[in-house]
Design an enzyme around this catalytic site. Sequence first.
Site, PDB file in Angstrom:
ATOM      1  N   CYS A 165      40.778  36.571  43.648  1.00  0.00           N
ATOM      2  CA  CYS A 165      39.921  36.080  42.573  1.00  0.00           C
ATOM      3  C   CYS A 165      38.529  36.698  42.587  1.00  0.00           C
ATOM      4  O   CYS A 165      37.711  36.388  41.710  1.00  0.00           O
ATOM      5  CB  CYS A 165      39.838  34.567  42.638  1.00  0.00           C
ATOM      6  N   HIS A 305      31.713  29.954  41.209  1.00  0.00           N
ATOM      7  CA  HIS A 305      33.164  30.163  41.236  1.00  0.00           C
ATOM      8  C   HIS A 305      33.839  28.900  40.723  1.00  0.00           C
ATOM      9  O   HIS A 305      34.773  28.975  39.932  1.00  0.00           O
ATOM     10  CB  HIS A 305      33.614  30.509  42.657  1.00  0.00           C
ATOM     11  N   GLU A 316      31.309  25.554  48.115  1.00  0.00           N
ATOM     12  CA  GLU A 316      30.372  26.405  47.373  1.00  0.00           C
ATOM     13  C   GLU A 316      29.030  25.700  47.193  1.00  0.00           C
ATOM     14  O   GLU A 316      27.968  26.327  47.285  1.00  0.00           O
ATOM     15  CB  GLU A 316      30.953  26.783  46.012  1.00  0.00           C
ATOM     16  N   LYS A 337      34.883  27.969  34.128  1.00  0.00           N
ATOM     17  CA  LYS A 337      36.320  27.725  34.308  1.00  0.00           C
ATOM     18  C   LYS A 337      36.719  26.365  33.774  1.00  0.00           C
ATOM     19  O   LYS A 337      37.900  26.126  33.517  1.00  0.00           O
ATOM     20  CB  LYS A 337      36.693  27.836  35.791  1.00  0.00           C
ATOM     21  N   HIS A 342      41.080  29.348  35.190  1.00  0.00           N
ATOM     22  CA  HIS A 342      40.780  30.332  36.234  1.00  0.00           C
ATOM     23  C   HIS A 342      41.592  31.597  35.984  1.00  0.00           C
ATOM     24  O   HIS A 342      42.810  31.600  36.149  1.00  0.00           O
ATOM     25  CB  HIS A 342      41.127  29.728  37.589  1.00  0.00           C
ATOM     26  N   PHE A 401      41.206  34.256  47.725  1.00  0.00           N
ATOM     27  CA  PHE A 401      42.119  34.106  48.853  1.00  0.00           C
ATOM     28  C   PHE A 401      42.000  35.336  49.760  1.00  0.00           C
ATOM     29  O   PHE A 401      41.874  36.465  49.290  1.00  0.00           O
ATOM     30  CB  PHE A 401      43.564  33.992  48.365  1.00  0.00           C
TER      31      PHE A 401
END
Length: 414
Positions: A165, A305, A316, A337, A342, A401
């Site tokens: 991502c 994010h 975060e 998002k 996403h 990831f």
Amino acid sequence: MEANRRIVVTGLGIVSPLGCDVPKFWERIKAGQSGIRTITKFDTTKFDTTIAGEVMEFDVDAFIEKKEQRRMDPYTHYAIAASKLAFKDSGLDMGHEDPTRGGVVIGSGVGGLQTLQTQHAIYLEKGPGRLSPFMIPQMISNMASGMVGIALGFKGGNWGAVSACASGVHSIGDALRMIRDGDADFAVSGGAEAAICELGMAGFSVMKALSTRNADPTKASRPFDLNRDGFVMGEGAGILVLEELEHAKRRGARIYCELLSIGATCDAYHMTAPPDDGEGAARAMKMALKNAHVRPEDVDYINAHGTSTPLNDRCETAAIKTVFGDHARKLMISSTKSMTGHLLGAAGALESVVCALAIRDGIVPPTINYETPDPACDLDYVPNQARAKPVRVALNNSLGFGGHNACLAIRRFE
């Protein structure tokens, strides 16, 4: 490296769940409109999650000839369309440019996943001899970048970052460095993804990563809200035209903003989970600020994010507090998002488009569906309504990831 080469953004293009026209997309984002709906691409009867941010209002025939369409995965369709739109928006004229000075860097998290699914089914049913000879070129994650190079006639550096991502932001950072190093004068860069298919949805679903708020799709993506239960898949592409400042000025280009730097780190912690303190994300933000020669207190806005997963949003938030200290409480933070879902490897690229527009217009987009505050997420997430406020410096966070962290620093052009 030619450190005095400044990089500006002169073109924007998108394919998204909120449309494929930047002005319409921006109006919908400012209005807090959700692009999440019940999936129409396939039968979701057996799926725990039946909602996603499918691309709206996309006419592939407007961008790619039918014969060529059949040789590409949808993620490449999205990349070509968004790149052509961004190129047109930039006003670049290849009749007056050296094609060897144009680069392409477009990332993707999973590449041609729909092609893999389709061709594997053919293999099982009909055997190896019936596979498409285009299967591998359709599937590989660099092909969007390669085909955009062909479509636009750019002959400079051409590749795509693959970092889950964070792929879109890493790709924009690579294009920034390419131009700053003097290897190009302009580049199209960003990310593209088309993973809303049975295989993609099933894979993320069995990880328990996706929201199951199926009865109320537009309320499902709720970053930083106490009752968030997972992310919502999106698809599409975000593309920016990056250009060396003097090159842009010579041709009288319109400038959206200045791209200052990228910070990139690794958690070295876990395959899919961030550390509780968000240490790697914090280092990425610190690196971006250091490389940009920007003080933390000069930052006005962070496009987070903000995936709407329990772990990401808490970690975060902790990372932002580490980097900004007391100034964290003065920052405007939002996760778009909440509206787009996403987009995986395209997420950070689409969100870079959002940052450019926020800087241009002095409008900070909202985090919609923020209803119940989470004590662990206690900053200003611009809840539910856009805010008219000047944005001089913005950060764009993308975390992937594998422990990949990337942060872009973007400034109003002066």
